[in-house]
Design an enzyme around this catalytic site. Structure first.
Site, PDB file in Angstrom:
ATOM      1  CG  ASN A   1      47.150  34.619  46.025  1.00 49.26           C
ATOM      2  OD1 ASN A   1      46.365  33.781  45.599  1.00 49.26           O
ATOM      3  ND2 ASN A   1      46.788  35.617  46.815  1.00 49.26           N
TER       4      ASN A   1
ATOM      5  CG  ASN B   1      46.303  42.458  40.554  1.00 48.18           C
ATOM      6  OD1 ASN B   1      47.074  42.081  41.446  1.00 48.18           O
ATOM      7  ND2 ASN B   1      45.238  43.217  40.816  1.00 48.18           N
TER       8      ASN B   1
ATOM      9  CG  HIS C   1      40.960  43.579  43.110  1.00 48.17           C
ATOM     10  ND1 HIS C   1      41.735  44.529  43.737  1.00 48.17           N
ATOM     11  CD2 HIS C   1      39.676  43.878  43.394  1.00 48.17           C
ATOM     12  CE1 HIS C   1      40.934  45.377  44.361  1.00 48.17           C
ATOM     13  NE2 HIS C   1      39.686  45.006  44.183  1.00 48.17           N
TER      14      HIS C   1
ATOM     15  CB  THR D   1      44.790  48.102  31.602  1.00 47.48           C
ATOM     16  OG1 THR D   1      43.782  48.396  32.582  1.00 47.48           O
ATOM     17  CG2 THR D   1      44.399  46.867  30.807  1.00 47.48           C
TER      18      THR D   1
END
Ligand code: NHR
Ligand code: GAR
Length: 209
Positions: free
Chosen positions: A14, A107, A109, A141
């Protein structure tokens, strides 16, 4: 020019996709550093080869999670980032770390959140008999994998899939949405509304099928 720091733990595909799209598409941004929590993270070699600064902050060399977070933050802050990107980063970060980068920590996921936060997402999606899975880009968070959703893409679960096959299909779609989400961020196109939901400034869809 927005400054991007990317955190990895492994292969870093990524991270590679983001570095490549950033250069090809001439984003108003640069990946200024890639930081890993393991010296053997494969992605470090790619970053070095592209002339990007690299650093290793080994969690095993730190006495506590808080000490690791502090050492990591010190390394990150040396590069003066506007945006910090977790890309296959495998250590849970504490509330103080998250607060320091509030609103500028992303992020990806490998599930359609809020389904399957945490680890072993593909195994769990297969065990649940899901017919679709996918990937989610979200703001980080303190509540693990529960931050505001920025972008999602869905892929089918196919007959005969094992964890590896599903992971590969999801990873391919991660390489599409993560660079796009980071691009929108550095172009200033993302807004958090009063309800804590991420909206794109021009109202474009944030779901890719
Ligand atoms: N930290 C916070 N506070 N909030 C999030 O949303 C985070 C985060 C840190 C990482 C990535 C995440 C994922 O996409 C991420 C999101 C690691 C674990 C984990 O349990 C869970 C979720 C994610 C990353 N890690 C183990 C730990 O003890 C170690 C596992 C290992 O080293 O292989 O930290 O899924
Ligand atoms: C990706 O599938 C990413 O979504 C996932 O690990 C892979 C990393 O690949 N992240 C997590 O599972 C976080 N817990 P990469 O290193 O090649 O980008």
């Amino acid at each position: 020019m927005k400054r991007i720091v990317i955190l990895i733990s492994g292969r870093g595909s990524n991270m590679e996709a983001i570095v490549q799209r950033c250069a090809e598409q001439r984003w108003p941004a640069a990946v200024v550093a890639v930081i890993a929590n393991r010296a053997d993270a494969g992605g470090l070699a790619f970053a070095r080869g592209r002339g990007i600064a690299t650093a290793v902050v080994d969690h095993k060399a730190q006495p506590s999670r808080e000490a690791f977070d502090a050492a990591l933050a010190e390394a990150i802050d040396g590069y003066g980032p506007d945006l910090v990107v977790l890309a296959g980063f495998m250590r849970v970060l504490g509330a103080a770390f998250v607060a320091r980068y509030q609103g500028r920590l992303l992020n990806i996921h490998p599930s359609l959140l809020p389904a399957f936060p945490g680890l072993h997402t593909h195994r769990r999606a297969l065990a649940a008999g899901c017919k679709l899975s996918g990937a989610t880009v979200h703001l980080v968070t303190a509540d693990l994998d529960h931050g505001p959703i920025v972008m999602q893409s869905a892929v089918p679960v196919l007959a005969g899939d094992d964890e590896q096959a599903l992971a590969a299909r999801v990873l391919a779609t991660e390489h599409v949405i993560y660079p796009l989400a980071v691009r929108w961020f550095v172009e200033g196109k993302l807004r958090l509304d009063d309800a804590g939901i991420v909206r794109q400034a021009d109202g474009a869809s944030q779901v890719l099928m």
